[in-house]
Write a protein that holds these residues in place. Sequence first.
Motif, PDB file in Angstrom:
ATOM      1  N   ALA A 158       0.834  -1.202   0.000  1.00 39.33           N
ATOM      2  CA  ALA A 158       0.000   0.000   0.000  1.00 39.33           C
ATOM      3  C   ALA A 158       0.873   1.257   0.000  1.00 39.33           C
ATOM      4  O   ALA A 158       0.617   2.195  -0.759  1.00 39.33           O
ATOM      5  CB  ALA A 158      -0.939  -0.014   1.205  1.00 39.33           C
ATOM      6  N   LEU A 159       1.905   1.271   0.836  1.00 39.47           N
ATOM      7  CA  LEU A 159       2.791   2.435   0.884  1.00 39.47           C
ATOM      8  C   LEU A 159       3.471   2.672  -0.464  1.00 39.47           C
ATOM      9  O   LEU A 159       3.643   3.821  -0.884  1.00 39.47           O
ATOM     10  CB  LEU A 159       3.848   2.257   1.974  1.00 39.47           C
ATOM     11  CG  LEU A 159       3.349   2.377   3.409  1.00 39.47           C
ATOM     12  CD1 LEU A 159       4.407   1.879   4.375  1.00 39.47           C
ATOM     13  CD2 LEU A 159       2.950   3.805   3.718  1.00 39.47           C
ATOM     14  N   PRO A 166      -7.853   1.885   0.688  1.00 43.20           N
ATOM     15  CA  PRO A 166      -8.892   1.687   1.696  1.00 43.20           C
ATOM     16  C   PRO A 166      -8.547   0.559   2.669  1.00 43.20           C
ATOM     17  O   PRO A 166      -7.589  -0.184   2.465  1.00 43.20           O
ATOM     18  CB  PRO A 166     -10.116   1.325   0.854  1.00 43.20           C
ATOM     19  CG  PRO A 166      -9.553   0.676  -0.359  1.00 43.20           C
ATOM     20  CD  PRO A 166      -8.247   1.397  -0.620  1.00 43.20           C
ATOM     21  N   CYS A 167      -9.363   0.439   3.674  1.00 37.94           N
ATOM     22  CA  CYS A 167      -9.236  -0.631   4.661  1.00 37.94           C
ATOM     23  C   CYS A 167      -9.156  -1.991   3.971  1.00 37.94           C
ATOM     24  O   CYS A 167      -9.893  -2.258   3.015  1.00 37.94           O
ATOM     25  CB  CYS A 167     -10.465  -0.569   5.580  1.00 37.94           C
ATOM     26  SG  CYS A 167     -10.548  -1.865   6.802  1.00 37.94           S
ATOM     27  N   ASN A 168      -8.246  -2.818   4.430  1.00 40.99           N
ATOM     28  CA  ASN A 168      -8.059  -4.191   3.926  1.00 40.99           C
ATOM     29  C   ASN A 168      -7.637  -4.252   2.464  1.00 40.99           C
ATOM     30  O   ASN A 168      -7.737  -5.315   1.836  1.00 40.99           O
ATOM     31  CB  ASN A 168      -9.312  -5.045   4.158  1.00 40.99           C
ATOM     32  CG  ASN A 168      -9.622  -5.195   5.620  1.00 40.99           C
ATOM     33  OD1 ASN A 168      -8.723  -5.336   6.442  1.00 40.99           O
ATOM     34  ND2 ASN A 168     -10.892  -5.131   5.969  1.00 40.99           N
ATOM     35  N   TRP A 169      -7.150  -3.147   1.910  1.00 45.93           N
ATOM     36  CA  TRP A 169      -6.700  -3.125   0.530  1.00 45.93           C
ATOM     37  C   TRP A 169      -5.633  -4.186   0.320  1.00 45.93           C
ATOM     38  O   TRP A 169      -4.768  -4.407   1.160  1.00 45.93           O
ATOM     39  CB  TRP A 169      -6.129  -1.738   0.204  1.00 45.93           C
ATOM     40  CG  TRP A 169      -5.598  -1.630  -1.194  1.00 45.93           C
ATOM     41  CD1 TRP A 169      -6.281  -1.277  -2.305  1.00 45.93           C
ATOM     42  CD2 TRP A 169      -4.254  -1.878  -1.614  1.00 45.93           C
ATOM     43  NE1 TRP A 169      -5.450  -1.294  -3.400  1.00 45.93           N
ATOM     44  CE2 TRP A 169      -4.190  -1.661  -2.997  1.00 45.93           C
ATOM     45  CE3 TRP A 169      -3.088  -2.276  -0.961  1.00 45.93           C
ATOM     46  CZ2 TRP A 169      -3.026  -1.814  -3.745  1.00 45.93           C
ATOM     47  CZ3 TRP A 169      -1.929  -2.425  -1.696  1.00 45.93           C
ATOM     48  CH2 TRP A 169      -1.906  -2.191  -3.074  1.00 45.93           C
ATOM     49  N   GLN A 170      -5.684  -4.860  -0.818  1.00 45.09           N
ATOM     50  CA  GLN A 170      -4.700  -5.867  -1.214  1.00 45.09           C
ATOM     51  C   GLN A 170      -4.115  -5.484  -2.567  1.00 45.09           C
ATOM     52  O   GLN A 170      -4.788  -4.865  -3.396  1.00 45.09           O
ATOM     53  CB  GLN A 170      -5.349  -7.257  -1.332  1.00 45.09           C
ATOM     54  CG  GLN A 170      -5.926  -7.809  -0.046  1.00 45.09           C
ATOM     55  CD  GLN A 170      -4.854  -8.256   0.924  1.00 45.09           C
ATOM     56  OE1 GLN A 170      -3.812  -8.751   0.521  1.00 45.09           O
ATOM     57  NE2 GLN A 170      -5.098  -8.071   2.219  1.00 45.09           N
ATOM     58  N   GLU A 171      -2.864  -5.884  -2.800  1.00 45.23           N
ATOM     59  CA  GLU A 171      -2.196  -5.656  -4.073  1.00 45.23           C
ATOM     60  C   GLU A 171      -3.109  -6.090  -5.217  1.00 45.23           C
ATOM     61  O   GLU A 171      -3.696  -7.174  -5.180  1.00 45.23           O
ATOM     62  CB  GLU A 171      -0.883  -6.437  -4.122  1.00 45.23           C
ATOM     63  CG  GLU A 171      -0.132  -6.348  -5.421  1.00 45.23           C
ATOM     64  CD  GLU A 171       0.420  -4.968  -5.725  1.00 45.23           C
ATOM     65  OE1 GLU A 171       0.504  -4.611  -6.904  1.00 45.23           O
ATOM     66  OE2 GLU A 171       0.763  -4.236  -4.775  1.00 45.23           O
ATOM     67  N   GLY A 172      -3.238  -5.227  -6.225  1.00 47.71           N
ATOM     68  CA  GLY A 172      -4.069  -5.528  -7.398  1.00 47.71           C
ATOM     69  C   GLY A 172      -5.457  -4.939  -7.294  1.00 47.71           C
ATOM     70  O   GLY A 172      -6.162  -4.839  -8.315  1.00 47.71           O
ATOM     71  N   VAL A 175      -7.393   1.489  -5.937  1.00 45.80           N
ATOM     72  CA  VAL A 175      -7.141   2.480  -4.902  1.00 45.80           C
ATOM     73  C   VAL A 175      -8.266   3.507  -4.960  1.00 45.80           C
ATOM     74  O   VAL A 175      -9.056   3.532  -5.897  1.00 45.80           O
ATOM     75  CB  VAL A 175      -5.759   3.142  -5.080  1.00 45.80           C
ATOM     76  CG1 VAL A 175      -4.647   2.105  -4.909  1.00 45.80           C
ATOM     77  CG2 VAL A 175      -5.635   3.819  -6.430  1.00 45.80           C
ATOM     78  N   LEU A 176      -8.333   4.356  -3.953  1.00 50.52           N
ATOM     79  CA  LEU A 176      -9.384   5.367  -3.892  1.00 50.52           C
ATOM     80  C   LEU A 176      -9.022   6.564  -4.769  1.00 50.52           C
ATOM     81  O   LEU A 176      -7.874   7.003  -4.763  1.00 50.52           O
ATOM     82  CB  LEU A 176      -9.604   5.828  -2.452  1.00 50.52           C
ATOM     83  CG  LEU A 176     -10.054   4.745  -1.479  1.00 50.52           C
ATOM     84  CD1 LEU A 176     -10.062   5.296  -0.068  1.00 50.52           C
ATOM     85  CD2 LEU A 176     -11.407   4.194  -1.865  1.00 50.52           C
ATOM     86  N   LYS A 177      -9.973   7.060  -5.495  1.00 54.12           N
ATOM     87  CA  LYS A 177      -9.802   8.242  -6.342  1.00 54.12           C
ATOM     88  C   LYS A 177     -10.781   9.293  -5.883  1.00 54.12           C
ATOM     89  O   LYS A 177     -11.990   9.183  -6.138  1.00 54.12           O
ATOM     90  CB  LYS A 177     -10.044   7.916  -7.832  1.00 54.12           C
ATOM     91  CG  LYS A 177      -9.122   6.840  -8.381  1.00 54.12           C
ATOM     92  CD  LYS A 177      -7.707   7.353  -8.503  1.00 54.12           C
ATOM     93  CE  LYS A 177      -6.829   6.296  -9.129  1.00 54.12           C
ATOM     94  NZ  LYS A 177      -5.440   6.625  -9.078  1.00 54.12           N
ATOM     95  N   PRO A 178     -10.298  10.338  -5.192  1.00 53.95           N
ATOM     96  CA  PRO A 178     -11.209  11.405  -4.743  1.00 53.95           C
ATOM     97  C   PRO A 178     -11.859  12.101  -5.925  1.00 53.95           C
ATOM     98  O   PRO A 178     -11.267  12.227  -6.984  1.00 53.95           O
ATOM     99  CB  PRO A 178     -10.304  12.379  -3.984  1.00 53.95           C
ATOM    100  CG  PRO A 178      -9.024  11.638  -3.719  1.00 53.95           C
ATOM    101  CD  PRO A 178      -8.926  10.574  -4.772  1.00 53.95           C
TER     102      PRO A 178
END
Length: 180
Positions: A158-159, A166-172, A175-178
């Motif tokens: 994630a970094l 977001p919470c519990n994000w996994q590779e692949g 991601v969040l787009k504002p």
Amino acid sequence: MLTVGDKLPELTLPVQQGTSALPADETINLGETNGKWKVLFYWPKDFTFVCPTEIVGYGELNQEFADRDTVLIGASTDTSHVHFAWRKSDERLAQADFPWIADNAKKLADALGILHPEEGVAYRATFIVDPDNVIQHVTVNGLNVGRNPQETLRVLDALQTDELCPCNWQEGQEVLKPAA
């Protein structure tokens, strides 16, 4: 305790790796990054019960970290000779082929602020450090509860996106787009 945004102390410390020869004053310079990330994790003491489960868990993911341009570094307040003896005594630990800092002088643990006040050993602390030697993530557990190395890998992923995850994000995953 050092935290996110702080620089990792640029210390040169004794280190032990492998089981082919007795320790011979090898060191690691934490100020050198070579453009790589670092995952530095401390365990309280060698020859204990919870610690080997964590070391083996991280060791099993060593190639995963390397694939992400990340150097895995273990550490405790034991000596390099104690590290060597422990690795020789347990085949699973011998296979955990990454450097183990021998911080018996407690220089790094003290600088990081992770020494248990009564026990005189380090807490189970994990630091994810970026290529500029800036700490980007810290977790600290008490002496009796092991970590989840897979979670460290997830947070590193994630970094490295440099995006909002977001919470519990996994590779692949997305991601969040504002909204603009």
